[in-house]
Scaffold this motif. Structure first.
Motif, PDB file in Angstrom:
ATOM      1  N   PRO A   1       0.810  -1.230   0.000  1.00 18.80           N
ATOM      2  CA  PRO A   1       0.000   0.000   0.000  1.00 18.80           C
ATOM      3  C   PRO A   1       0.838   1.271   0.000  1.00 18.80           C
ATOM      4  O   PRO A   1       0.503   2.248  -0.675  1.00 18.80           O
ATOM      5  N   GLU A   2       1.962   1.268   0.768  1.00 15.87           N
ATOM      6  CA  GLU A   2       2.805   2.459   0.806  1.00 15.87           C
ATOM      7  C   GLU A   2       3.410   2.755  -0.559  1.00 15.87           C
ATOM      8  O   GLU A   2       3.560   3.919  -0.954  1.00 15.87           O
ATOM      9  N   PHE A   3       3.744   1.692  -1.298  1.00 12.26           N
ATOM     10  CA  PHE A   3       4.321   1.841  -2.639  1.00 12.26           C
ATOM     11  C   PHE A   3       3.289   2.440  -3.595  1.00 12.26           C
ATOM     12  O   PHE A   3       3.611   3.330  -4.394  1.00 12.26           O
ATOM     13  N   LEU A   4       2.054   1.977  -3.483  1.00 10.00           N
ATOM     14  CA  LEU A   4       0.986   2.504  -4.339  1.00 10.00           C
ATOM     15  C   LEU A   4       0.689   3.965  -4.004  1.00 10.00           C
ATOM     16  O   LEU A   4       0.474   4.798  -4.902  1.00 10.00           O
ATOM     17  N   LYS A   5       0.688   4.308  -2.708  1.00 11.22           N
ATOM     18  CA  LYS A   5       0.412   5.690  -2.300  1.00 11.22           C
ATOM     19  C   LYS A   5       1.474   6.652  -2.825  1.00 11.22           C
ATOM     20  O   LYS A   5       1.179   7.804  -3.144  1.00 11.22           O
TER      21      LYS A   5
END
Length: 531
Positions: free
Chosen positions: A444-448
């Motif tokens: 999720p952090e990578f997508l954000k």
């Protein structure tokens, strides 16, 4: 007595100091040409000296106004404090130059009226600490640069600024909290103003977009015209004539480039009424450009302009500004000059290395165009001129510090390549679903991080967010991002880092012990003298 038919008249009121009735200042060369044509017609209709006097035309004196809005959240307050300190520090440049013999009092406005300090509506101050303290919680602040074209002729920039701010208060219907400083470090003296982002009631101060774009400038131009009077056509023509032999891009050059067809300028066409003398200026400028290798005479009436004429003239103008600033800094330090070709640091050249040195001076070539510089004394005895980009990049640099300069390479981010790849597979649209389909293991952090990047680019109008949360990405996305990063790089062409004593020794060891040994010998000698 009732007026007769013979002496009846109608009064028409117009704008003071705007004989043309135009609210918009026209470029000097085109304006003078049109005025000369009208003046020629007026002269032919006239027979007495009074009529010729009535034919004289006038123009508004131009004032350049640059305004930026700085958000105070995060690092904004620290940046603003550094900016106030910078404009206060550099406001004394005129006094330093007079003391050093670089200028005479006659070359600048009256020394009594501008002693190199900050000031507000009623007082002068040593520093801006009180202003910084009471405005540190502002939502935003306004930075304004006001540069009258004829500021050298004005008697008192401080009084002019106070009148300008009073006019702004009337326009905005509120008292303003502000500080200002007069700068004399460029060819045209100008004023820096910092305005609090709150009105007199403590509410958020907002300025209409049109007022920011036009209103402040019109107020400033009105005040300059009241003091100096409108510019007569003779003075405007003299300004234009001085451009004939200037080695920089001028209004005459812009007119030639605009009239050229396939780089060919035809000066043989019949000039319009009243334009014969401006045509002579064009011809004289073409002759001068030919001596510079930037124009070629093809026939008595046709000239060919060099394809790189504009670029070369801009470079020559910048080179002249660099030479003046470089020599001025070295004279203050009593240091000999070097060949210019070897002293300008070029961060964009292939293999550009970092440079370490002591700050000999910082300044601004042109505040309005945001061209700051720094001169470093390096460990090998050279004096290096570094183009720093925007003025804010030198606000936290002081003379005497030892800093490291490294190129700021404009590169696309890894996320840009991912966004482009996913959008290419998905019909020009990026979405989280499409990303997860390509990379199911993405955290999720990578997508954000990708969404944050797209949000930043949306503000630059490179991508468009759609109603369903997906993003429309152009086919030439990577090219546009590269161009954006390159433009940002021009605002900050180099990165700076202040070195501590330990870091300085480390870098000296990496670059050779010669300079470090000299420092150690010097310190030993000083200890011997005191011991």
């Amino acid at each position: 007595m009732k007026p007769s038919a013979e002496n009846r008249f109608t009064v028409r009121l117009g704008r003071i100091h705007a004989p043309s009735g135009s609210r918009k200042f026209v470029k000097l060369a085109g304006q003078v040409r049109r005025a000369a044509r009208q003046f020629g017609r007026a002269s032919r209709r006239s027979y007495g000296s009074q009529h010729r006097s009535n034919g004289t035309l006038y123009f508004q004196r131009r004032v350049i106004v640059k305004i930026s809005i700085v958000k105070m959240a995060g690092k904004g307050a620290a940046r603003q404090a550094a900016h106030v300190d910078y404009i206060a520090r550099e406001s004394a440049a005129k006094e330093r130059d007079i003391a050093d013999g670089l200028l005479t009092d006659s070359e600048t406005p009256d020394k009594e009226t501008s002693d190199g300090r900050l000031y507000d509506a009623s007082t002068e101050m040593e520093d801006g600490k009180d202003f910084i303290e009471r405005t540190k919680d502002d939502p935003h602040q306004f930075r304004i640069i006001v540069s009258p074209e004829d500021s050298l002729k004005m008697k008192d920039l401080t009084l002019f600024t106070r009148d300008l701010m009073t006019g702004m208060e009337k326009d905005l219907c509120t008292k303003l909290d502000w500080v200002a400083a007069n700068h004399y470090d460029t060819a045209t003296p100008h004023v820096h103003v910092v305005v609090s982002g709150r009105d007199e009631a403590g509410k958020r101060l907002l300025m209409p977009r049109k007022y920011i774009s036009y209103g402040i400038r019109e107020q400033a131009e009105r005040l300059v015209n009241l003091e100096l009077g409108p510019m007569p056509i003779r003075e405007a023509g003299q300004k234009l004539a001085r451009q004939v032999t200037q080695e920089r891009l001028t209004a005459l050059d812009r007119g030639l480039l605009k009239s050229a067809v396939d780089q060919i300028v035809d000066v043989g066409t019949m000039p319009k009424q009243g334009e014969s003398w401006t045509r002579r200026l064009d011809i004289e400028r073409l002759k001068y450009l030919s001596r510079m290798g930037l124009a070629e005479k093809l026939s008595p009436t046709h000239w060919k302009l060099s394809t790189d004429m504009e670029h070369r003239l801009r470079s020559l103008g910048e080179r002249g500004d660099i030479i003046k600033a470089y020599h001025k800094t070295l004279r203050r330090q009593n240091v000999g000059t070097h060949d210019l070709a070897s002293i300008v640091y070029e961060p964009k050249t292939d293999g550009a290395n970092p440079v370490i040195g002591k700050v000999m001076g910082v300044g601004v070539l042109d505040d309005v165009s945001d061209r700051a510089y720094c001169v470093l004394g390096t460990i090998d005895g050279q004096s290096v001129f570094v183009k720093m980009g925007a003025a804010e990049n030198i606000e936290d640099i002081s003379a005497g510090e030892v800093i490291e300069i490294t190129p700021n390479v404009a590169l696309t981010k890894p996320s840009d390549k991912t966004i482009d790849e996913i959008a290419s597979r998905n019909g020009g649209v990026y979405s989280l679903a499409a990303h997860m389909k390509v990379d199911p293991s993405a955290r999720p952090e990578f997508l954000k991080a990708h969404i944050r990047r797209l949000e930043a680019l949306r503000r630059s109008k490179l991508v468009m967010r759609q109603k369903d949360g997906s993003w429309r990405v152009p086919a030439d996305y990577l090219d546009k991002v590269t161009g954006l990063e390159s433009r940002r790089g021009n605002l900050r062409p180099v990165n700076t880092r202040v070195l501590t004593h330990g870091n300085l020794q480390k870098h000296a060891r990496l670059m050779g012990r010669t300079w470090l040994d000299q420092q150690l010998v010097k310190e030993t000698d000083e200890l011997s003298e005191t011991g």
